[in-house]
Write an enzyme that holds these catalytic residues in place. Structure first.
Site, short mmCIF file in Angstrom:
data_model
loop_
_atom_site.label_atom_id
_atom_site.label_comp_id
_atom_site.label_asym_id
_atom_site.label_seq_id
_atom_site.Cartn_x
_atom_site.Cartn_y
_atom_site.Cartn_z
N ALA A 28 58.95 -26.38 85.09
CA ALA A 28 58.07 -26.19 86.26
C ALA A 28 58.02 -24.57 86.45
CB ALA A 28 59.27 -26.57 87.32
N GLN A 29 56.71 -24.35 86.92
CA GLN A 29 56.09 -23.10 87.12
C GLN A 29 56.30 -22.62 88.69
OE1 GLN A 29 52.22 -23.01 85.43
NE2 GLN A 29 52.89 -23.40 83.36
N GLY A 30 55.52 -23.42 89.53
CA GLY A 30 55.06 -22.95 90.68
C GLY A 30 56.42 -22.56 91.51
N THR B 49 62.80 -29.81 83.93
CA THR B 49 62.72 -28.81 85.10
C THR B 49 62.41 -27.48 84.25
OG1 THR B 49 64.49 -29.97 86.06
CG2 THR B 49 64.65 -27.62 86.19
N HIS C 91 51.36 -35.74 85.43
CA HIS C 91 52.19 -34.88 86.08
C HIS C 91 53.46 -35.20 86.25
CE1 HIS C 91 53.37 -30.88 86.88
NE2 HIS C 91 53.30 -31.10 88.22
N ARG D 230 46.96 -32.52 96.15
CA ARG D 230 46.69 -32.52 94.78
C ARG D 230 45.81 -33.63 94.16
NH1 ARG D 230 52.23 -31.21 91.74
NH2 ARG D 230 52.12 -29.15 92.32
N ALA E 234 68.29 -32.36 88.76
CA ALA E 234 69.01 -33.53 89.20
C ALA E 234 69.90 -33.98 88.67
CB ALA E 234 67.98 -34.75 89.58
N SER F 144 59.52 -31.18 94.24
CA SER F 144 60.22 -31.93 93.04
C SER F 144 61.53 -31.39 92.59
CB SER F 144 59.21 -32.05 91.79
OG SER F 144 58.95 -31.08 91.05
C1 SIN Z 1 52.86 -26.18 89.73
O1 SIN Z 1 53.26 -25.18 89.53
O2 SIN Z 1 51.46 -26.35 90.12
C2 SIN Z 1 53.42 -27.29 89.71
C3 SIN Z 1 54.42 -27.46 90.57
C4 SIN Z 1 54.82 -28.92 91.04
O3 SIN Z 1 54.54 -29.82 90.54
O4 SIN Z 1 55.26 -29.20 92.17
#
Ligand code: SIN
Length: 536
Positions: free
Chosen positions: A44-46, A41, A350, A282, A13, A390
């Protein structure tokens, strides 16, 4: 005259707002309390969600975001996010973010919980945040943006009801023309506009996926300055964090690939809570795990990836190492072999959905103040953020703020967030009154660890009136004790206390349960009513 904007924070951001503002003719100074690339940042994985495939639809991304947000999202914010997301993702591609591609050359589609379409783009398997941060930092370094690292935001400078700069505690850096600060000293940087991009507050909780820099500094500074905040009761807990060694996020994308959650007997339990099982929103999955852990005397549940990718464990191990290299390393460092055995996982704090109340251009309630990314609350996430929205939020609303600062500065009346006003904001009074009858002598001495334990137990994933009342009581004792912060760590601790106080007050004010705010003593889903932004 050239508008000088100070951006505080260097995640997606902050970097995006800085790059857009400089393109619109602003002089920009970006300050960050650590080095430039040490922001949430990076972890961040996903991936990043966005409508990038011909058979996906913006309407479906909007729908999924609204459903995950439990009816509390601001619809216009969600529309902006989904509409403008693809353009921002293409901008990231243009500056060199290499999202993973398949053999046909097209982007690999990633699925995460509560998405009706596999619209998540990822890079380096599970290293999307690192790839984005690296590309944006490189672009910033090549731009005209001035950078001050190791500069901690002590407070906003407010004069005549308008934000005029930042008060910094500066560590290791060189002085600029605007700043009287020298190494290890306090100093003011004057500005026409200040953009808070300071990220979240995972350090509020004993167990968190966030780096230790996530101490709520921007929210606390905004509160002290008299800006409006909202939705602080909504703190998202990620369902799956490794419960072996130090907390480590195991991306939802692992469940998106087909991994399941099992209890101690090997039974899949997530379908007890929701028809979508492991891929439910989630908040639902995190609570299902917490409930199961209660039944197991607190022992973690297991994430089972042993059914992924066929029968051969060697091939599975190679797939996991390729698709999730970062997680694979962390799992193996802990002596676990997830190709052959389920791994222990537990929820952890988180993401904060609430924050500094803003309009859809990042404008806060004080003239000259903006907030973007996790520190801000446009209402886009409602009561529970949809996975991988995010990074998108940081890019979309960062760009929007960066695009308007120069023109806002040129207008006769500085625009502020609608529905909020500088007149309403009166500065500094904490919102959490202690319940009568609690003995202040029961409060432990104030420390970050004590605060984290208090919030984990009394204002965490599952809450009730007694716990929230106890938290309010202890916080009120700590609040009235006299402490003079001098070091960065001490300032951070005071900021955490300010945010905790407002979070607990907001949680006590909201009846019923909705999204990430779940009360075991009032589990009926409350009507989806957005509480007013509060002026402190
Ligand atoms: C995740 O990889 O599970 C986290 C991604 C997120 O928080 O949007």
């Amino acid at each position: 005259m050239t508008t000088h904007a100070v951006v505080v924070g260097s995640g997606i951001a902050g970097l995006t707002v800085a790059l857009h503002a400089v393109e619109h003719g602003c002089r920009v100074t970006l300050v960050t309390k650590d080095v430039l690339d040490h922001a949430n940042t990076r972890f961040a994985q996903g991936g990043i969600a966005g409508v990038m495939f011909a058979d996906d639809r913006v309407e479906d991304h909007i729908h999924d975001t609204l459903v995950a947000g439990a009816g509390l999202s601001d619809r216009e914010a969600v529309r902006v996010l989904a509409d403008e997301g693809p353009a921002r993702i293409r901008e990231l591609i243009d500056i060199g973010v290499a999202f993973d591609r398949g053999e046909d050359g097209g982007f690999v589609k990633g699925l995460e919980a509560a998405h009706s379409y596999p619209r998540i783009l990822h890079s380096g398997g599970d290293a999307t945040g690192t790839a984005i941060e690296r590309a944006l930092v490189a672009r910033l370094r090549a731009s005209r943006v001035d950078v001050i690292e190791h500069a901690f935001l002590v407070d906003l400078v407010v004069e005549g009801g308008r934000v005029r700069g930042v008060d910094l505690l500066v560590g290791d850096r060189e002085a600029t023309a605007d700043s009287a600060a020298v190494a290890g000293r306090r100093g003011i940087v004057a500005a026409d506009a200040v953009v808070l991009a300071t990220g979240g507050a995972g350090e509020l909780y004993a167990h968190s996926t966030n780096p230790v820099v996530a101490t709520g500094d921007g929210i606390a500074a905004a509160l002290r300055a008299g800006a409006d905040v909202r939705d602080l009761e909504f703190f998202q807990f990620h369902p799956t964090v490794l419960a072996a060694g130090a907390s480590f996020l195991v991306s939802e994308a692992v469940r998106g690939e087909g991994a399941t959650l099992i209890d101690e007997t090997g039974r899949r339990f997530a379908f007890d809570a929701h028809p979508d099982g492991e891929l439910a929103p989630r908040d639902v999955v995190a609570r299902a795990i917490a409930h199961q852990m209660e039944l197991q005397d607190g022992r973690p549940v297991r994430l089972d990836a042993t059914l992924l990718h066929g029968d051969d464990p060697e091939e599975r191990a190679a797939f996991l190492a390729r698709r999730f290299p970062t997680i694979d390393r962390a799992v193996r460092e802990r002596g676990l072999d997830w190709a052959r055995e389920p791994i222990p996982v537990t929820p952890a704090a988180h993401y904060l959905m609430g924050g500094v109340a803003t309009d859809l251009f990042g404008r806060a309630s004080l003239p000259g103040l903006y907030a973007v990314g996790e520190v801000a609350c446009t209402g886009v996430h409602g009561a529970n953020r949809l996975a991988s929205n995010s990074l998108l939020e940081g890019a979309v609303f960062g760009a929007r703020a960066g695009d308007v600062i120069a023109s806002d500065a040129a207008s006769a009346d500085w625009p502020v967030a609608a529905g909020a006003s500088a007149e309403r904001a009166s500065g500094g009074e904490p919102a959490g009154a202690a319940p009568a009858g609690d003995d202040p002598a029961d409060a432990p001495p104030f420390s970050r660890a004590a605060l984290q334990e208090l919030l984990w137990h009394d204002a965490g994933l599952v809450r009730d009136d007694a716990g929230l009342g106890h938290a309010a009581s202890v916080l009120s004792v700590w609040r009235t004790q006299r402490r003079e912060p001098h070091t960065e760590l001490e300032y951070e601790n005071e900021n955490l206390l300010v945010v905790a106080d407002h979070l607990v007050a907001a949680a006590r004010a909201r009846r019923g349960s909705v999204g990430a705010h779940y009360r075991r003593d009032d589990p009926v889903t409350s009507a989806p009513i957005r509480q007013e932004a509060v002026a402190c």
